[in-house]
Design an enzyme around this catalytic site. Structure first.
Site, PDB file in Angstrom:
ATOM      1  N   GLY A 108      -1.844   5.606   0.992  1.00  0.00           N
ATOM      2  CA  GLY A 108      -3.223   5.573   1.459  1.00  0.00           C
ATOM      3  C   GLY A 108      -3.974   4.304   1.107  1.00  0.00           C
ATOM      4  N   GLY A 109      -3.226   3.212   0.865  1.00  0.00           N
ATOM      5  CA  GLY A 109      -3.880   1.942   0.548  1.00  0.00           C
ATOM      6  C   GLY A 109      -4.312   1.811  -0.899  1.00  0.00           C
ATOM      7  N   ARG A 158       5.052  14.077   3.768  1.00  0.00           N
ATOM      8  CA  ARG A 158       4.025  15.088   4.019  1.00  0.00           C
ATOM      9  C   ARG A 158       3.582  14.975   5.467  1.00  0.00           C
ATOM     10  NH1 ARG A 158      -0.211  11.588   4.404  1.00  0.00           N
ATOM     11  NH2 ARG A 158      -0.233   9.818   2.968  1.00  0.00           N
ATOM     12  N   LYS A 217       1.936  -3.750  -4.660  1.00  0.00           N
ATOM     13  CA  LYS A 217       1.844  -2.338  -4.283  1.00  0.00           C
ATOM     14  C   LYS A 217       2.150  -1.458  -5.487  1.00  0.00           C
ATOM     15  CE  LYS A 217       3.321  -2.519   0.570  1.00  0.00           C
ATOM     16  NZ  LYS A 217       4.334  -1.982   1.512  1.00  0.00           N
ATOM     17  N   LYS A 242       8.596   3.517  -4.692  1.00  0.00           N
ATOM     18  CA  LYS A 242       8.920   2.545  -3.660  1.00  0.00           C
ATOM     19  C   LYS A 242      10.172   1.732  -3.966  1.00  0.00           C
ATOM     20  CE  LYS A 242       4.401   1.956  -1.480  1.00  0.00           C
ATOM     21  NZ  LYS A 242       3.746   3.117  -2.067  1.00  0.00           N
ATOM     22  N   GLU A 257       7.348   4.762   7.876  1.00  0.00           N
ATOM     23  CA  GLU A 257       6.438   3.690   8.249  1.00  0.00           C
ATOM     24  C   GLU A 257       7.164   2.350   8.261  1.00  0.00           C
ATOM     25  OE1 GLU A 257       2.727   3.727   6.233  1.00  0.00           O
ATOM     26  OE2 GLU A 257       2.400   5.851   6.554  1.00  0.00           O
ATOM     27  N   HIS A 294      -7.032  -1.489   3.884  1.00  0.00           N
ATOM     28  CA  HIS A 294      -5.650  -1.001   3.940  1.00  0.00           C
ATOM     29  C   HIS A 294      -5.574   0.466   4.332  1.00  0.00           C
ATOM     30  CE1 HIS A 294      -4.638  -4.799   2.157  1.00  0.00           C
ATOM     31  NE2 HIS A 294      -5.276  -4.518   1.044  1.00  0.00           N
TER      32      HIS A 294
END
Length: 725
Positions: A211-212, A339, A205, A163, A322, A282
């Site tokens: 996927g949370g 993906r 994060k 990230k 996103e 989440h």
């Protein structure tokens, strides 16, 4: 002899070369374009995809296989011990075992999957989503072994998977980002200092998250350390990397994502946006496309920004960019999933595309099938994720058998994306999603009506599900109005998860009638089997010559026992008295397929209800939702032992004990953390239910505990009292 794949490519090239000598108008334009693309790929690579290995399980494996079969491509399945008899194994043309049930020893084993690809002679591997789908090392390993990885280049996975790196790349490409810390100093002190600089609330994060997982919201400095440690443990378990980043948490944001596609020729397009705002833990629970209330100019800007993000990393294949969007339609890059997304069907429904087919064609070297101008928006679609979980118990995931499973009928506007059948078991080793219900209609309101109608026809017995919760959610006035955000469920918690109300007396009458008619059917069947033509008792109508017969029944509504006095009258109707009210009840059972329905009239009001009686429970499914009514078990049959469940804590689900914080003799306060369990991709902290002294800890770190097993035992109150004296 050349391999079959090479032979097919030579034939395609020869056919295209022959047609090149004739006017191209003799061929339909799309056929000619496909021929040209295929010939170019054949001459440059000499390969084609005729067999694909799906390195995944369950619903997504079945989804990929359906498209592969449609395209004439053979499919190869891999399975763990837990999935030996699963649906995706049965669907595949070939299937290979890859080890024990834990995913680390099977679906996450790169070497085993590559070995199966070689043995089966699969030219390509489709990773689905989850597991190895965003694993850069796996993409590189496929490349080294000469196997086509149906996904983006490993460099894109690397850059977007980390990230901190992705934020830097997006900022350089002119994509708006949220303020945060993405640095290399991972000390607790540094991260805490950065959180204070950014200002609470902040989001912790996992750098390699998705996927949370490894994600926590921290609202004050006091809770920062505990949440950081929890996020790190979960990230280490999920991604084998516990590096963290800190970002400003945007209050009541919307989660809007854009489907993008890129090819090997430098082209990239967007297929509009999806709104995935409504989440718990989440993780998304209901998605829709297009996002409600988005203006055309904002939609265009979102799509163009997403394409710019994809091109910044030379993206190939299916991806999702996103964004976090505030109330003023300002949006900020959050992450890119490299993906196919779980919710891709809603995009397919509004664009009339098959994104898995696009993946396979692009992986084979073709260009994107449609230009940006040719991609049009048609209607509205919803996807509801049906999970094995208990919404009333903090959405606790569960496992167990699907004793009964019936679904709405699939057609051009309704899709059931699943990997399980009636009789299968939802395993504790994997994600608890049972299915995805996808519906389409000409506009949002019509699609929402269709979604609710279809949810009422989705009936499951054997474990807790979120179906009734989805019905309440999709029927909430604010959801109907499109006023969605990521805090929607907590904000409307009382409306969506109200305290349980007593079942209506009419429902109790339905349950009693269903039980009586089932018993009568069993009695009649037994009598017919034992019939003796010379016996005066071989046939009986049940007619009574004296007064009516009254039977006292007891049913359980939640924890409450309900007494029902049932009077058997002539002409097959019953009088049922509950408390001070009497109901005149008439009805019968009938079957459709393997489902039993109760058709009845109560005080002249007719109704139809699906009826299932299993394990001392009566299940009633109607257009109003589902109801469970218990049949009391006689005391001599019920278990009298509750050892381990009193004065301590029990396992809320089957899982692995990840961390133990206490030992025998420790004194704890109510709310103190006792241990951490990992199950079904979720970390759950077991906390002390009261103040006390630990008498015994039943499990050590790394051990497996079954659902409802005692975990920790406290000293009895008498012992605590004597010790204090």
């Amino acid at each position: 002899m050349a391999p079959a794949s090479a032979v097919s490519m030579l034939l395609v090239a020869a056919e295209a070369n022959r047609w090149q000598r004739l006017p191209c108008l003799l061929l339909p334009p799309r056929r000619w374009a496909w021929m040209q693309r295929t010939m170019k790929y054949a001459t440059t690579t000499g390969r084609n995809i005729t067999k694909v290995l799906i390195a995944n399980r369950g619903e997504i494996a079945c989804r990929v296989m359906r498209t592969a079969k449609k395209m004439g491509i053979q499919s190869v399945a891999v399975y763990s011990e837990a999935d030996r008899h699963s649906m995706h194994v049965n669907m595949a043309d070939e299937a290979y075992s890859i080890g024990p049930s834990p995913s680390q020893q099977s679906y996450l084993s790169m070497e085993k999957i590559i070995q199966v690809a070689k043995i089966s002679a699969a030219q390509a591997i489709h990773p689905g989503y989850g597991f190895l789908s965003e694993n850069m090392e796996f993409g590189e390993l496929c490349k080294q072994e000469g196997i086509i990885f149906i996904g983006p280049p490993s460099s894109a996975i690397r850059d977007m998977g980390i990230k901190s790196t992705s934020k830097s790349i997006m900022a350089a490409a002119g994509v708006p980002i949220v303020e945060g810390y993405h640095g290399e100093d991972q000390s607790d002190e540094c991260l805490k200092k950065q959180a204070g600089r950014i200002g609470y609330p902040v989001m912790i994060k996992a750098v390699r998250g998705g996927g949370g997982k490894g994600m926590r919201i921290v609202r004050s400095e006091k809770e920062f350390q505990e949440q950081l440690e929890s996020a790190r443990r979960e990230a280490k378990k999920s991604f084998n990397d516990d590096a963290m980043l800190i970002e400003k948490f945007v209050e009541t944001p919307r989660h809007v994502e854009v489907q993008v596609f890129g090819d090997h020729h430098g082209n990239a397009v967007y297929l509009f946006e999806r709104d995935c705002s409504v989440q718990r833990r989440h993780q998304k629970i209901i998605e829709e496309a297009p996002a409600p209330g988005i203006k055309p100019e904002v939609r265009k800007k979102l799509g163009e920004t997403a394409v710019r993000a994809a091109k910044a990393v030379n993206y190939v294949g299916a991806g999702t960019v996103e964004f976090i969007m505030d109330s003023k339609d300002n949006f900020y890059f959050m992450e890119m999933n490299t993906r196919l997304q779980v919710e891709h069907p809603v995009t397919e429904m509004i664009t009339g595309t098959d994104l898995v087919e696009w993946q396979l064609r692009i992986a084979a070297g073709e260009k994107i099938p449609l230009s940006q101008e040719e991609i049009t928006l048609q209607g509205h679609a919803f996807e509801a994720r049906i999970y094995a979980e208990d919404p009333k118990n903090n959405f606790m995931p569960g496992a167990g058998p699907l004793l009964h499973l019936s679904t709405p009928r699939a057609d051009h506007s309704t899709r059931i994306e699943t990997g399980v059948r009636q009789g299968d078991e939802v395993s504790a080793y994997y994600d608890p999603m049972i299915a995805k219900l996808v519906v389409w209609a000409a506009d949002r309101q019509m699609a929402l009506t269709k979604l609710r109608y279809s949810l009422r026809q989705y009936n499951i017995v054997g474990l807790h599900t979120n179906i009734d919760f989805l019905l309440k959610l999709s029927g909430h006035p604010e959801f109907e109005a499109g006023n969605v955000h990521t805090n929607f469920i907590p904000q409307h918690h009382k409306d969506l998860l109200p305290n349980r109300k007593a079942a209506a007396k009419e429902v109790l009458c339905q349950a009693a009638l269903g039980l009586i008619l089932k018993e009568k059917g069993l009695t009649d069947a037994f009598r017919l089997q034992a019939q003796d033509q010379f016996s005066p008792f071989s046939s009986s109508s049940g007619r009574r010559l004296n007064s009516s017969y009254t039977r006292n029944m007891t049913l359980r509504d939640g924890k409450n026992s309900v007494a029902i006095a049932v009077t058997y009258n002539q002409h097959e109707y019953y009088s049922m008295q509950i408390e001070d009210k009497t109901f005149q009840v008439l009805g019968d059972l009938y079957s459709v397929g393997d489902c039993t329905y109760l058709k009845c009239s109560i005080n002249g009001v007719a109704s139809k209800t699906k009826l299932i009686i299993l394990e001392n429970t009566i299940y009633l499914f109607s257009m109003e939702g589902s109801v469970e009514i218990g049949i009391p078990v006689p005391k001599y049959l019920s278990s009298v032992s509750s050892e381990g469940t009193q004065g301590g804590t029990i396992a809320p689900m089957t899982g692995t004990i990840e961390k133990v914080f206490v030992k025998a003799g420790d004194k704890v306060k109510a709310g103190d953390s006792l241990m951490v369990m990992i199950a079904m991709k979720m970390e759950h902290t077991i906390k002390a239910p009261k103040d006390g002294t630990i008498k015994k800890v039943f499990y050590g770190e790394g051990s497996q505990a079954n659902r409802h097993s005692p975990l920790v035992e406290f000293e009895s109150e008498e012992s605590d009292k004597r010790e204090s004296e």
